[in-house]
Design a protein around this motif. Sequence first.
Motif, PDB file in Angstrom:
ATOM      1  N   GLU A 233      27.158   1.437  32.153  1.00 53.67           N
ATOM      2  CA  GLU A 233      28.473   1.806  31.642  1.00 53.67           C
ATOM      3  C   GLU A 233      29.539   0.828  32.509  1.00 53.67           C
ATOM      4  O   GLU A 233      30.741   0.600  31.682  1.00 53.67           O
ATOM      5  N   SER A 234      29.387   0.752  33.512  1.00 50.82           N
ATOM      6  CA  SER A 234      30.370  -0.096  34.757  1.00 50.82           C
ATOM      7  C   SER A 234      30.508  -1.551  33.995  1.00 50.82           C
ATOM      8  O   SER A 234      31.650  -2.079  33.955  1.00 50.82           O
ATOM      9  N   ALA A 235      29.454  -2.225  33.440  1.00 51.52           N
ATOM     10  CA  ALA A 235      29.294  -3.378  32.864  1.00 51.52           C
ATOM     11  C   ALA A 235      30.135  -3.425  31.668  1.00 51.52           C
ATOM     12  O   ALA A 235      30.768  -4.236  31.184  1.00 51.52           O
ATOM     13  N   LEU A 236      29.869  -2.369  30.711  1.00 43.80           N
ATOM     14  CA  LEU A 236      30.532  -2.416  29.470  1.00 43.80           C
ATOM     15  C   LEU A 236      31.973  -2.116  29.886  1.00 43.80           C
ATOM     16  O   LEU A 236      32.858  -3.029  29.048  1.00 43.80           O
ATOM     17  N   LYS A 237      32.669  -1.483  30.798  1.00 45.20           N
ATOM     18  CA  LYS A 237      34.080  -1.333  30.982  1.00 45.20           C
ATOM     19  C   LYS A 237      34.612  -2.493  31.689  1.00 45.20           C
ATOM     20  O   LYS A 237      35.715  -2.982  31.104  1.00 45.20           O
ATOM     21  N   ARG A 238      33.977  -3.257  32.117  1.00 46.36           N
ATOM     22  CA  ARG A 238      34.486  -4.599  32.589  1.00 46.36           C
ATOM     23  C   ARG A 238      34.453  -5.621  31.611  1.00 46.36           C
ATOM     24  O   ARG A 238      35.246  -6.412  31.634  1.00 46.36           O
ATOM     25  N   HIS A 239      33.341  -5.720  30.837  1.00 47.27           N
ATOM     26  CA  HIS A 239      33.460  -6.424  29.637  1.00 47.27           C
ATOM     27  C   HIS A 239      34.465  -6.333  28.587  1.00 47.27           C
ATOM     28  O   HIS A 239      35.195  -7.248  28.465  1.00 47.27           O
ATOM     29  N   PHE A 240      35.154  -5.069  28.585  1.00 42.61           N
ATOM     30  CA  PHE A 240      36.447  -4.885  27.694  1.00 42.61           C
ATOM     31  C   PHE A 240      37.456  -4.636  28.523  1.00 42.61           C
ATOM     32  O   PHE A 240      38.691  -4.203  28.064  1.00 42.61           O
ATOM     33  N   ASP A 241      37.445  -4.703  30.080  1.00 37.54           N
ATOM     34  CA  ASP A 241      38.518  -4.596  30.841  1.00 37.54           C
ATOM     35  C   ASP A 241      39.290  -3.529  30.858  1.00 37.54           C
ATOM     36  O   ASP A 241      40.594  -3.276  30.583  1.00 37.54           O
ATOM     37  N   VAL A 242      38.529  -2.272  30.742  1.00 39.51           N
ATOM     38  CA  VAL A 242      39.118  -0.818  30.733  1.00 39.51           C
ATOM     39  C   VAL A 242      38.660  -0.297  32.307  1.00 39.51           C
ATOM     40  O   VAL A 242      37.318  -0.551  32.826  1.00 39.51           O
ATOM     41  N   LYS A 243      39.549   0.455  32.896  1.00 39.99           N
ATOM     42  CA  LYS A 243      39.141   1.285  34.131  1.00 39.99           C
ATOM     43  C   LYS A 243      38.239   2.322  33.942  1.00 39.99           C
ATOM     44  O   LYS A 243      37.096   2.443  34.602  1.00 39.99           O
ATOM     45  N   ASP A 244      38.467   3.358  32.889  1.00 34.53           N
ATOM     46  CA  ASP A 244      37.638   4.161  32.531  1.00 34.53           C
ATOM     47  C   ASP A 244      37.294   4.195  30.879  1.00 34.53           C
ATOM     48  O   ASP A 244      38.364   3.963  30.389  1.00 34.53           O
ATOM     49  N   SER A 245      36.380   5.191  30.722  1.00 33.88           N
ATOM     50  CA  SER A 245      35.973   5.353  29.135  1.00 33.88           C
ATOM     51  C   SER A 245      37.107   6.012  28.630  1.00 33.88           C
ATOM     52  O   SER A 245      37.294   5.926  27.220  1.00 33.88           O
ATOM     53  N   GLY A 246      37.707   6.645  29.124  1.00 34.38           N
ATOM     54  CA  GLY A 246      38.764   7.737  28.326  1.00 34.38           C
ATOM     55  C   GLY A 246      39.591   8.557  29.689  1.00 34.38           C
ATOM     56  O   GLY A 246      39.426   8.456  30.809  1.00 34.38           O
ATOM     57  N   THR A 247      40.317   9.616  29.267  1.00 36.74           N
ATOM     58  CA  THR A 247      41.213  10.432  30.344  1.00 36.74           C
ATOM     59  C   THR A 247      40.869  11.961  29.895  1.00 36.74           C
ATOM     60  O   THR A 247      41.724  12.669  30.509  1.00 36.74           O
ATOM     61  N   LEU A 248      39.769  12.402  29.398  1.00 39.33           N
ATOM     62  CA  LEU A 248      39.767  13.850  29.060  1.00 39.33           C
ATOM     63  C   LEU A 248      39.645  14.466  30.466  1.00 39.33           C
ATOM     64  O   LEU A 248      39.957  15.715  30.210  1.00 39.33           O
ATOM     65  N   LEU A 249      39.043  13.980  31.185  1.00 37.76           N
ATOM     66  CA  LEU A 249      38.496  14.659  32.322  1.00 37.76           C
ATOM     67  C   LEU A 249      39.413  14.079  33.756  1.00 37.76           C
ATOM     68  O   LEU A 249      38.987  13.123  34.226  1.00 37.76           O
ATOM     69  N   PRO A 250      40.487  14.767  33.893  1.00 33.78           N
ATOM     70  CA  PRO A 250      41.448  14.259  35.127  1.00 33.78           C
ATOM     71  C   PRO A 250      40.630  13.976  36.375  1.00 33.78           C
ATOM     72  O   PRO A 250      39.867  14.845  36.937  1.00 33.78           O
ATOM     73  N   GLY A 251      40.873  12.878  37.006  1.00 29.96           N
ATOM     74  CA  GLY A 251      39.909  12.415  38.184  1.00 29.96           C
ATOM     75  C   GLY A 251      38.622  11.780  37.866  1.00 29.96           C
ATOM     76  O   GLY A 251      38.181  11.442  38.775  1.00 29.96           O
ATOM     77  N   HIS A 252      38.005  12.199  36.566  1.00 30.96           N
ATOM     78  CA  HIS A 252      36.718  11.541  36.431  1.00 30.96           C
ATOM     79  C   HIS A 252      36.709  10.469  35.408  1.00 30.96           C
ATOM     80  O   HIS A 252      35.715   9.783  35.216  1.00 30.96           O
ATOM     81  N   GLY A 253      37.435  10.423  34.476  1.00 32.30           N
ATOM     82  CA  GLY A 253      37.786   9.491  33.472  1.00 32.30           C
ATOM     83  C   GLY A 253      37.433  10.300  32.162  1.00 32.30           C
ATOM     84  O   GLY A 253      37.785  11.237  31.779  1.00 32.30           O
ATOM     85  N   GLY A 254      36.549   9.516  31.327  1.00 30.32           N
ATOM     86  CA  GLY A 254      36.102  10.169  29.958  1.00 30.32           C
ATOM     87  C   GLY A 254      34.698  10.666  30.068  1.00 30.32           C
ATOM     88  O   GLY A 254      34.023  10.881  31.330  1.00 30.32           O
ATOM     89  N   ILE A 255      34.319  11.303  28.974  1.00 32.79           N
ATOM     90  CA  ILE A 255      32.925  11.703  28.668  1.00 32.79           C
ATOM     91  C   ILE A 255      31.694  10.561  29.069  1.00 32.79           C
ATOM     92  O   ILE A 255      30.850  10.966  29.917  1.00 32.79           O
ATOM     93  N   LEU A 256      31.883   9.478  28.829  1.00 32.34           N
ATOM     94  CA  LEU A 256      30.946   8.504  28.901  1.00 32.34           C
ATOM     95  C   LEU A 256      30.915   8.389  30.573  1.00 32.34           C
ATOM     96  O   LEU A 256      29.692   7.978  31.165  1.00 32.34           O
ATOM     97  N   ASP A 257      32.015   8.065  31.278  1.00 31.67           N
ATOM     98  CA  ASP A 257      32.069   7.896  32.817  1.00 31.67           C
ATOM     99  C   ASP A 257      31.149   9.210  33.436  1.00 31.67           C
ATOM    100  O   ASP A 257      30.783   9.082  34.446  1.00 31.67           O
ATOM    101  N   ARG A 258      31.165  10.339  32.885  1.00 30.42           N
ATOM    102  CA  ARG A 258      30.354  11.309  33.407  1.00 30.42           C
ATOM    103  C   ARG A 258      29.113  11.622  32.855  1.00 30.42           C
ATOM    104  O   ARG A 258      28.038  12.033  33.642  1.00 30.42           O
ATOM    105  N   PHE A 259      28.716  11.094  31.857  1.00 36.75           N
ATOM    106  CA  PHE A 259      27.384  11.272  31.278  1.00 36.75           C
ATOM    107  C   PHE A 259      26.508   9.891  31.078  1.00 36.75           C
ATOM    108  O   PHE A 259      25.469   9.909  30.550  1.00 36.75           O
ATOM    109  N   ASP A 260      26.917   8.776  31.659  1.00 42.72           N
ATOM    110  CA  ASP A 260      26.163   7.454  31.679  1.00 42.72           C
ATOM    111  C   ASP A 260      25.061   7.596  32.088  1.00 42.72           C
ATOM    112  O   ASP A 260      24.080   6.974  31.707  1.00 42.72           O
ATOM    113  N   SER A 261      24.589   8.265  33.153  1.00 44.36           N
ATOM    114  CA  SER A 261      23.459   8.466  34.101  1.00 44.36           C
ATOM    115  C   SER A 261      22.557   9.339  33.190  1.00 44.36           C
ATOM    116  O   SER A 261      21.400   9.084  33.000  1.00 44.36           O
TER     117      SER A 261
END
Length: 261
Positions: free
Chosen positions: A218-246
């Motif tokens: 997921e980190s590679a995916l975000k770097r490819h599309f040049d985004v810091k987090d997948s979303g903003t739904l979870l303050p301090g954590h990013g998006g759902i993908l940021d929390r469930f990637d593993s």
Amino acid sequence: MKTRTITAVIALLIALPVVIYGGLTFLIAVYALAYIALYEILKMNRIHIFSMPGILSMIALFFVLSPNDRYLPLLHGHQIELLISISLIMLSFTVISNNRFSFVDMGFCVLAVAYIGIGFMYAYETRNAGFIYLIYGLLIVWVTDTGAYLFGRALGKNKLWPRISPNKTIEGSVGGTLCAVALAIIFSSMNYLDIGIIPLALYTVVLSIFGQMGDLVESALKRHFDVKDSGTLLPGHGGILDRFDSFIFVLPLMNILPIIQ
């Protein structure tokens, strides 16, 4: 850090009763999270969720997530045919759109649905097999992450994959896996899982490594599309993908390896 902690506590208070109760309630939660994750990943590639490709992706995700039990019985045995049909429609749309929606975009949508759908589908299947299995999968990820952070802070010198995730170290990765093995020993010795200590420890090494790989993917995916987090739904954590990637990597493997009896 305060915002991150508050978000984690609130999320846990909401999620725990749903996980414990299971059944249809848990299935609805899985669908909701998967659709948010699909929105996040399509947005990275500038594909609107309510565009034709987005709508077709949502329909395909619905079929991938459909469980193999009493829910949605009309779909049983027909998911593959339905997914093939949607793929053909999506390919046809590359012509209708005069290639504004390209073959590469179509491939991205299909892979996004598979990536998210399979991971979240196995979240439901794992819970359906037993509460303890889902808890074990969650703990593997959390213990690995915590151990990697602590070992990385204390001993980390060699970067694990600096171009993808510059803060991760080899020492942290190994330390996180060792912590996951300690969890396996505890679970086996207390008979929480009906598997011997050595086999469970070996399976857990595989799960811990692939859980970390899921994070890196997921980190590679975000770097490819040049985004810091997948979303903003979870303050301090990013998006759902940021929390469930593993978990997207760990839970399918738990069902492939002979862990779930």
